[in-house]
Enzyme design. Structure first.
Site, PDB file in Angstrom:
ATOM      1  N   ASP A 163     -86.255 -57.433  19.552  1.00  0.00           N
ATOM      2  CA  ASP A 163     -85.443 -58.196  18.602  1.00  0.00           C
ATOM      3  C   ASP A 163     -84.384 -57.353  17.891  1.00  0.00           C
ATOM      4  OD1 ASP A 163     -87.208 -56.676  17.146  1.00  0.00           O
ATOM      5  OD2 ASP A 163     -88.112 -58.320  16.035  1.00  0.00           O
ATOM      6  N   HIS A 164     -84.546 -56.047  17.874  1.00  0.00           N
ATOM      7  CA  HIS A 164     -83.615 -55.196  17.114  1.00  0.00           C
ATOM      8  C   HIS A 164     -82.381 -54.811  17.928  1.00  0.00           C
ATOM      9  CE1 HIS A 164     -86.791 -54.906  14.180  1.00  0.00           C
ATOM     10  NE2 HIS A 164     -86.100 -54.076  13.429  1.00  0.00           N
TER      11      HIS A 164
ATOM     12  N   ARG B   7     -89.516 -46.731  10.025  1.00  0.00           N
ATOM     13  CA  ARG B   7     -89.124 -45.926  11.185  1.00  0.00           C
ATOM     14  C   ARG B   7     -89.659 -44.491  11.082  1.00  0.00           C
ATOM     15  NH1 ARG B   7     -82.881 -46.814   9.485  1.00  0.00           N
ATOM     16  NH2 ARG B   7     -83.734 -48.898   9.550  1.00  0.00           N
TER      17      ARG B   7
ATOM     18  N   ASP C 111     -93.233 -51.934  11.770  1.00  0.00           N
ATOM     19  CA  ASP C 111     -92.045 -52.431  11.093  1.00  0.00           C
ATOM     20  C   ASP C 111     -92.462 -52.746   9.667  1.00  0.00           C
ATOM     21  OD1 ASP C 111     -89.159 -53.782  11.855  1.00  0.00           O
ATOM     22  OD2 ASP C 111     -90.134 -54.663  10.102  1.00  0.00           O
TER      23      ASP C 111
ATOM     24  N   SER D  75     -87.491 -48.818   5.520  1.00  0.00           N
ATOM     25  CA  SER D  75     -88.018 -48.998   6.866  1.00  0.00           C
ATOM     26  C   SER D  75     -89.240 -48.133   7.173  1.00  0.00           C
ATOM     27  CB  SER D  75     -86.900 -48.658   7.852  1.00  0.00           C
ATOM     28  OG  SER D  75     -87.418 -48.244   9.086  1.00  0.00           O
TER      29      SER D  75
ATOM     30  N   ARG E 133     -82.603 -56.318   2.608  1.00  0.00           N
ATOM     31  CA  ARG E 133     -82.210 -54.959   2.195  1.00  0.00           C
ATOM     32  C   ARG E 133     -80.698 -54.882   2.038  1.00  0.00           C
ATOM     33  NH1 ARG E 133     -86.620 -51.992   5.921  1.00  0.00           N
ATOM     34  NH2 ARG E 133     -88.221 -52.152   4.315  1.00  0.00           N
TER      35      ARG E 133
HETATM   36  C1  MIC Z   1     -85.561 -52.450   8.986  1.00  0.00           C
HETATM   37  O1  MIC Z   1     -85.534 -53.581   8.514  1.00  0.00           O
HETATM   38  O2  MIC Z   1     -85.126 -51.455   8.387  1.00  0.00           O
HETATM   39  C2  MIC Z   1     -86.163 -52.244  10.343  1.00  0.00           C
HETATM   40  C3  MIC Z   1     -85.089 -51.879  11.279  1.00  0.00           C
HETATM   41  O3  MIC Z   1     -86.753 -53.440  10.792  1.00  0.00           O
HETATM   42  C4  MIC Z   1     -87.228 -51.149  10.219  1.00  0.00           C
HETATM   43  C5  MIC Z   1     -87.790 -50.694  11.490  1.00  0.00           C
HETATM   44  C6  MIC Z   1     -86.914 -49.757  12.232  1.00  0.00           C
HETATM   45  O4  MIC Z   1     -86.217 -48.936  11.631  1.00  0.00           O
HETATM   46  O5  MIC Z   1     -86.963 -49.831  13.454  1.00  0.00           O
HETATM   47  C7  MIC Z   1     -88.396 -51.498   9.311  1.00  0.00           C
HETATM   48  O6  MIC Z   1     -88.242 -52.304   8.424  1.00  0.00           O
HETATM   49  O7  MIC Z   1     -89.460 -50.889   9.420  1.00  0.00           O
HETATM   50 FE1  SF4 Z   2     -85.181 -57.144  11.739  1.00  0.00          FE
HETATM   51 FE2  SF4 Z   2     -85.972 -55.403   9.861  1.00  0.00          FE
HETATM   52 FE3  SF4 Z   2     -83.968 -57.107   9.407  1.00  0.00          FE
HETATM   53 FE4  SF4 Z   2     -86.397 -58.028   9.578  1.00  0.00          FE
HETATM   54  S1  SF4 Z   2     -85.639 -56.630   8.045  1.00  0.00           S
HETATM   55  S2  SF4 Z   2     -84.578 -58.915  10.536  1.00  0.00           S
HETATM   56  S3  SF4 Z   2     -87.290 -56.727  11.132  1.00  0.00           S
HETATM   57  S4  SF4 Z   2     -83.994 -55.441  10.890  1.00  0.00           S
END
Ligand code: MIC
Ligand code: SF4
Length: 641
Positions: free
Chosen positions: A64-65, A535, A119, A533, A379
């Protein structure tokens, strides 16, 4: 004294520790989820463990990313993920099937179960009564192998919801209100449990919006009871057999209680550049808006899109505004198509996006220079949208539409519209054809590894003493987006040497170069280091560059666990005044590290450049101390095997 809901679910999964005393507990993990940006590393790590098939009840791998596929890298990752899933018994949700959290809620979430996800918004599952926790990929890999999950013994915060929403006020406003009360700081180790008479009127997707953004509070997770609303949702998903009734005992005890009266709520907004910089929409009235994006795992359910369509019907987006709408899942998208919502969006002048993370992760739809973007996601960290000086505001879908129609901040209550009502369908448009079920025996499946698929980097055992440079000194609230940017660099998630070149690039473009020249070193930071995140690349890549320790006033939960997993010492200033004294470029030396890790965990650091010593706390449990000595979790596991 009765039991709260958190204790009931955790108690049923407890394998180590005590819910009422001690620092740490360990639980059994029923389900896991991964997404493509963290999943490749998680499965590469799982492969190194030599376990033939996953040992969870259910594990799902979502794409999905990284769905843009500008070049071969993402497609290679997807192919790797699909084949490795088939090999080890993991369900695979293809690109286009939707955002992991929304799809999981719809098709796989089960009240009362535990789940780990790589995630940070995994707690969305709390909307359906799961204890769902965001962690690094390696922790998911361990759980897939049947390993327990260790977490701080939670303090439970009850949020009692009373009253009923006014028209055009919705779930997002609840969590923004809570963010204004609890902020993003100081909540490490807490779990939020929702209760109260207002739950009668809150559907599962609305609960999921609230639980989702619990991630921004920095809590371990959030959870709602499983009740009639949960049953109605599961029935409409043709999964009613998954339902169990779950609630706290009436006399349950909590560490803290917060009251929110929904009737008194008004449309809220999180202002640049933090989800806890909260104001009311009314206070921004009249300020120009250039872009509006509706979607993400926070606010992209059918309920949200119906509310959006009700407001857009027969109207048109302001000529200066770009409106983007991305449904959260293919199910939502199909419903939206069947009910004619898509037609409404198109006629209103919206750009309909793919059902994926998209704009939320800075993958497209970057705003113009210095422009204002109002978004329904979770975010608004500086630069995350892809435009360094964009001003990103977070708001409900209703507020988003009001801004899109007028081209300025507008309280949706002032538009003179009549709010529509949303009835939960008795049957959703169900089609799981984009979820690939793994074969019963995957041992013959060949795992596809294109050139973008690297290997998990090796780490060294922790030396007993070392002297290293302070490579970087940063302030408060450094997010993992600052440490490891996503957007255009996302495609290197499975290629660590390449991705490591951009560590801290938006903060200090020379960081990676300097780290290499100095043979690694320290990072010094203020409060809430590593928020955002999950990550683990924000630990893996610095570790790859030789970072040995992060010394901060406070480090957020998931990031701290990731640091330990990749052999980086999380150190906390015992006297915050020492943070002010130390300078970037100083040399620090530490000695007797192993002894300190086994006993007391208070480390004396000598600032060789300025000639003074100060104390830091190695902020880990005894279990984590052993992992650190071994140089990280993979080494530790290899040693045990
Ligand atoms: C995000 O919302 O920052 C992400 C991308 O979903 C991350 C995961 C990632 O960095 O792959 C998260 O929320 O953990
Ligand atoms: Fe995707 Fe993270 Fe955004 Fe949710 S917050 S839509 S998991 S990038």
């Amino acid at each position: 004294m009765g039991s709260n809901l958190v204790h009931k679910i955790l108690g049923a999964h407890l394998v180590e520790g005590d819910l009422h005393s001690g620092d740490e507990i360990a639980i059994r993990v029923d389900q896991t989820l991964t997404q493509d940006a963290t999943g490749t590393m998680a499965y590469l790590q799982f492969e190194t463990m030599g376990i033939p098939r996953i040992r969870t009840e259910l594990s799902v791998s979502y794409v999905d990313h990284n769905t843009l596929q500008m070049g071969f890298e993402n497609a290679d990752d997807h192919r790797y993920l699909q084949t490795v899933a088939a090999r080890y018994g993991v369900h695979f949700s293809k690109a286009g099937n939707g955002i992991c959290h929304q799809v999981h809620l719809e098709r796989f979430g089960v009240p009362g179960k535990t789940m780990l996800g790589s995630d940070s918004h995994t707690p969305t599952g709390g909307g359906i009564g799961m204890i769902a926790i965001g962690v690094g990929g390696l922790d998911v890999a361990v759980a897939m192998g049947g390993g327990a999950f260790y977490m701080p013994r939670p303090r439970v915060v009850k949020v009692n919801l009373t009253g009923q929403f006014q028209p055009f006020v919705s779930a997002k406003d609840v969590i923004l209100k809570l963010l204004s009360i609890m902020t993003t700081k100081g909540n490490v180790g807490k779990i939020v449990e929702y209760a109260g008479p207002a739950l009668k009127h809150l559907s599962v997707p609305e609960r999921a919006t609230i639980a989702n953004m619990g991630a921004e509070l920095g809590v371990t997770t959030s959870v709602f009871p499983s009740d009639e609303q949960t049953l109605a949702f599961l029935k409409a998903q043709k999964r009613e057999e998954a339902w169990v009734a779950l609630a706290a005992d009436p006399d349950a005890a909590y560490d803290q209680v917060i009251e929110i009266d929904l009737s008194a709520l008004e449309p809220m907004v999180a202002m640049p550049h933090s989800p806890d910089n909260i104001g009311t929409v009314a206070s921004l009235k009249g300020q120009k808006v250039h872009q509006v994006c509706i979607g993400s795992c926070t606010n992209s359910s059918l309920r949200d899109l119906v509310a959006v369509a009700d407001m857009l019907k027969g109207r048109h987006v302001h000529p200066d505004v770009e409106l983007v709408i991305a449904p959260g899942s293919r199910q939502v998208e199909m419903e939206a198509a069947q009910r004619g919502l898509m037609g409404t969006f198109l006629m209103a002048g919206a750009r309909v996006g793919e059902s994926a993370c998209g704009f939320c992760i800075g993958s497209g739809h970057a705003p113009g220079t210095g422009e204002v973007s109002v978004r329904s996601n979770n975010r608004n960290f500086k630069g995350r949208s892809g435009t360094a000086d964009a001003q990103v505001y977070l708001a409900s879908p209703e507020t988003c539409v009001a801004c899109a129609l007028t081209g300025e901040f507008t309280d949706p209550r002032t538009l003179g519209l009549t709010a529509g009502t949303f009835e939960m369908p008795t049957a959703f448009a169900i089609d799981d054809s984009m979820v690939i079920v793994p074969p019963a025996d995957g041992s013959k499946v060949e795992v596809a590894r294109g050139p973008n698929i690297g290997e998990p980097p090796k780490t060294e055992t922790m030396p007993d003493q070392f002297a290293k440079t302070v490579l970087l000194k940063v302030g408060d609230k450094i997010t993992t987006d600052h440490i490891m940017p996503a957007g255009q660099y996302l495609k290197y998630r499975s290629n660590i040497p390449k991705y490591a070149e951009v560590v801290f690039i938006g903060v200090d473009a020379n960081f990676a170069q300097r780290a290499k020249e100095c043979g690694g070193g320290f990072v010094v930071a203020g409060d809430s280091y590593g928020q955002g995140s999950s990550r683990e690349h924000a630990a893996i890549c610095p570790s790859f560059l030789g970072v040995k320790a992060v010394m901060a006033k406070a480090i957020e939960r998931i990031h701290k666990a990731n640091l330990v997993n990749f052999g980086i010492l999380p150190l906390i200033f015992m006297d915050p005044a020492d943070y002010d004294k130390v300078q970037q470029g100083d040399t620090f030396s530490v000695a007797n590290l192993h002894g300190t890790l086994s006993d007391g965990k208070v480390l004396e650091v000598k600032d060789e450049t300025q000639g003074f010593t100060f104390k830091v706390k190695v902020d880990v449990t005894d279990r984590q101390a052993i992992i650190l000595k071994d140089g990280g979790l993979l080494n530790h596991i290899a040693k045990q095997v």
